[in-house]
Scaffold this active site. Structure first.
Site, PDB file in Angstrom:
ATOM      1  N   THR A  56      29.783  26.776 -19.355  1.00 25.49           N
ATOM      2  CA  THR A  56      29.895  27.589 -20.562  1.00 25.49           C
ATOM      3  C   THR A  56      31.347  27.738 -21.015  1.00 25.49           C
ATOM      4  OG1 THR A  56      29.882  29.554 -19.136  1.00 25.49           O
ATOM      5  CG2 THR A  56      27.788  28.883 -20.104  1.00 25.49           C
ATOM      6  N   HIS A  61      35.836  30.966 -13.174  1.00 28.05           N
ATOM      7  CA  HIS A  61      36.626  32.185 -13.009  1.00 28.05           C
ATOM      8  C   HIS A  61      36.303  32.795 -11.648  1.00 28.05           C
ATOM      9  CE1 HIS A  61      32.932  34.348 -14.013  1.00 28.05           C
ATOM     10  NE2 HIS A  61      32.844  33.644 -15.131  1.00 28.05           N
ATOM     11  N   HIS A  64      32.889  33.096 -10.066  1.00 27.91           N
ATOM     12  CA  HIS A  64      32.220  31.940  -9.452  1.00 27.91           C
ATOM     13  C   HIS A  64      32.604  31.754  -7.987  1.00 27.91           C
ATOM     14  CE1 HIS A  64      32.085  30.655 -13.803  1.00 27.91           C
ATOM     15  NE2 HIS A  64      30.852  30.392 -13.453  1.00 27.91           N
ATOM     16  N   LYS A  98      21.568  38.414 -19.209  1.00 26.47           N
ATOM     17  CA  LYS A  98      22.110  38.446 -20.573  1.00 26.47           C
ATOM     18  C   LYS A  98      21.221  39.316 -21.460  1.00 26.47           C
ATOM     19  CE  LYS A  98      25.207  35.301 -19.486  1.00 26.47           C
ATOM     20  NZ  LYS A  98      24.786  35.084 -18.104  1.00 26.47           N
ATOM     21  N   ARG A 102      23.141  33.248 -25.932  1.00 24.11           N
ATOM     22  CA  ARG A 102      24.464  32.665 -26.110  1.00 24.11           C
ATOM     23  C   ARG A 102      24.502  31.767 -27.332  1.00 24.11           C
ATOM     24  NH1 ARG A 102      24.731  30.295 -20.163  1.00 24.11           N
ATOM     25  NH2 ARG A 102      25.673  31.988 -19.001  1.00 24.11           N
ATOM     26  N   GLN A 191      15.802  24.417 -14.866  1.00 23.91           N
ATOM     27  CA  GLN A 191      16.436  24.616 -13.562  1.00 23.91           C
ATOM     28  C   GLN A 191      15.453  24.313 -12.437  1.00 23.91           C
ATOM     29  OE1 GLN A 191      18.840  28.142 -13.074  1.00 23.91           O
ATOM     30  NE2 GLN A 191      18.577  28.150 -10.857  1.00 23.91           N
ATOM     31  N   ASP A 212      20.951  37.242  -9.196  1.00 19.90           N
ATOM     32  CA  ASP A 212      20.310  37.179 -10.510  1.00 19.90           C
ATOM     33  C   ASP A 212      19.593  35.851 -10.725  1.00 19.90           C
ATOM     34  OD1 ASP A 212      22.704  35.757 -10.583  1.00 19.90           O
ATOM     35  OD2 ASP A 212      23.076  36.189 -12.692  1.00 19.90           O
ATOM     36  N   LYS A 247      32.931  46.104 -13.288  1.00 15.97           N
ATOM     37  CA  LYS A 247      32.671  44.675 -13.143  1.00 15.97           C
ATOM     38  C   LYS A 247      33.797  43.964 -12.410  1.00 15.97           C
ATOM     39  CE  LYS A 247      30.810  40.777 -15.736  1.00 15.97           C
ATOM     40  NZ  LYS A 247      30.287  40.314 -17.028  1.00 15.97           N
ATOM     41  N   LYS A 250      37.202  41.205 -13.976  1.00 19.44           N
ATOM     42  CA  LYS A 250      37.693  41.518 -15.317  1.00 19.44           C
ATOM     43  C   LYS A 250      38.956  42.371 -15.224  1.00 19.44           C
ATOM     44  CE  LYS A 250      34.436  39.752 -18.029  1.00 19.44           C
ATOM     45  NZ  LYS A 250      34.697  38.768 -19.084  1.00 19.44           N
ATOM     46  N   THR A 251      39.924  42.072 -16.075  1.00 23.04           N
ATOM     47  CA  THR A 251      41.132  42.881 -16.181  1.00 23.04           C
ATOM     48  C   THR A 251      41.272  43.311 -17.635  1.00 23.04           C
ATOM     49  OG1 THR A 251      42.570  41.000 -16.691  1.00 23.04           O
ATOM     50  CG2 THR A 251      42.204  41.505 -14.365  1.00 23.04           C
TER      51      THR A 251
END
Length: 445
Positions: A56, A61, A64, A98, A102, A191, A212, A247, A250-251
């Site tokens: 995606t 990041h 993962h 989600k 997307r 999948q 998930d 989360k 994330k920053t």
């Protein structure tokens, strides 16, 4: 006691016993769910398994990293890992977790993303260690010639709509305001077929993923059972959250990427270094390969002197080296020492312009004319007229005289001191310092 990996020369040479993969995930706090029979199957000997990564974006990041570490542990336990980059599933979009669909990416963008992700994944796994060598696969390779009619005949008929609608990822979306398109609804079939294909063609018996993904993974095991009367297995890992419930990954400036062009090794290192004690105790188990004894020793040392941040440093150093390099870690350490300690500026000479700018991101930056600097600029004029480091020349002179100003880490105590291009770092930069911690980057252009 687990035996040696019969295929791995390195393990035999160094007398390293093969670990129990599931037990390894358990004590590290990574295991979430496991299908009955999976552990017994893995303990029989070498097994092949895979994890999928959808392209995606053009970089993975830190979110993962749990799955990457799972594959690393899988391989270290003597098994054969497959990293699947979803060139096909990326075209569909996974609805799991989600709240809205997307935006679909173009084929060119997806292909670019696939190449980037493949390059990153190859840094973490061993692709040259005999029978347990990792393999990279792309599901676009087996879907590109699959017609729609063939798919609904050969795949769709094996899984009922009732079965698909019972999945949490589907139910939540159907009950929400946005609903779900047929494209996303079909994701679990796509999948599921991935698992069937890899089971049939690569003898992949296990699919792993985040918690998930449980619904999508067991759809694959069900497809294998219904389509080929076969048996396959599933393992999921915990979704990582911070101790305060916010989360992970994330920053304030966004996601923490593995691509150094998106998140510099310095910022990457700082992300881990700035974790809380509670998170560090959890994350050092998940994101490093340190043994249980090593971690317990580090925890004991940390508890004796929390202000030294022993756990955070051990975590940040290991994961920075694994994700980037030892050289990148050293640059991050020197940057930290410079900004927060008494480190020198010499390390900046080895960095390119973008890397220097990244070191000073978030700090005030000014530009000056190279021609003017070549002729010589009075330091007071530079800091109070050519830039706004000081609001006035009077204030600049006062602080310079008082010893509160440095340029390139050298104290300047003469308000009439002249600076020229010979003072530039990398022939381009001056670093002004006001007081102990106020830095300013001046760029010559």
């Amino acid at each position: 006691m687990p035996g040696f990996c019969q295929f791995c020369y390195i393990c035999r040479k160094n007398n390293i016993a093969r670990m129990n993969f599931v037990e390894e995930l358990r004590w590290r706090g990574m295991l979430h769910d496991i299908m009955p029979g999976t552990e017994e199957e893995l303990n029989k000997g070498q097994t092949s398994g895979y994890i999928g990564f959808d392209p995606t974006a053009d970089s993975l990041h830190v979110g993962h990293l749990t799955q990457i570490m799972t594959l690393i542990h899988f391989q270290r336990a003597g098994h054969k890992p497959f990293a699947l980059v979803g060139g096909a599933t990326g075209m569909v979009g996974d609805p799991s977790g989600k709240s809205a669909e997307r935006n679909l990416l173009s084929e060119d963008v997806l292909n670019h993303n696939v190449r980037c992700l493949e390059g990153q994944l190859k840094k973490f796994l061993d692709f040259d260690c005999g029978a347990k060598s990792a393999e990279m696969v792309n599901n676009y390779d087996w879907f590109k010639n699959f017609t729609f009619l063939d798919f609904i005949r050969d795949v769709g008929k094996h899984i009922t709509v009732n079965y698909m609608m019972a999945k949490d990822s589907v139910k939540k979306r159907l009950e929400g305001e946005t609903g779900m398109s047929f494209t996303e609804f079909s994701y679990q079939l796509v999948q599921g077929y991935d698992f069937y294909y890899l089971w049939k063609e690569k003898n992949c018996l296990v699919q792993m993923g985040g918690s998930d993904q449980w619904g999508n993974i067991v759809t694959g095991t069900e497809m294998i059972r219904r389509k080929a009367s076969g048996t396959a297995y599933a393992i999921t890992t915990q979704l990582i959250k911070k101790a305060d419930g916010t989360k992970f990954g994330k920053t304030e400036s966004g996601a923490v990427w593995l691509d150094p062009a998106k998140t510099s090794p310095y910022k990457f290192y700082q992300f881990w270094l700035n974790t809380t004690d509670a998170d560090a105790k959890s994350w050092i188990r998940i994101f490093t390969l340190k043994s249980q004894q090593e971690i317990e020793n580090l925890e004991a040392d940390h508890d004796q002197a929390p202000h030294l941040r022993i756990l955070q440093k051990a975590l940040a150093e290991e994961i920075t080296v694994r994700s980037h390099s030892e050289e990148a870690l050293q640059t991050a350490l020197k940057t930290s020492e410079f900004l927060f300690g008494g480190g020198s500026l010499e390390f900046l000479n080895g960095l390119n312009k973008e890397q220097v700018l990244d070191v000073f991101e978030g700090l005030p930056q000014f530009t000056i004319s190279t021609a003017e600097l070549a002729a010589g600029i009075n330091v007071t004029d530079l800091l109070a007229e050519k830039t706004t480091v000081f609001p006035s020349k009077g204030e600049a002179r006062k602080m310079i005289t008082g010893g509160g100003v440095s340029v390139n880490k050298q104290k300047v105590d003469d308000p009439a001191h002249s600076l020229t291009t010979s003072d530039l770092i990398n022939n381009r930069f001056l670093v002004a310092q006001k007081g102990k911690k106020n830095y300013f980057l001046i760029i010559s252009e």
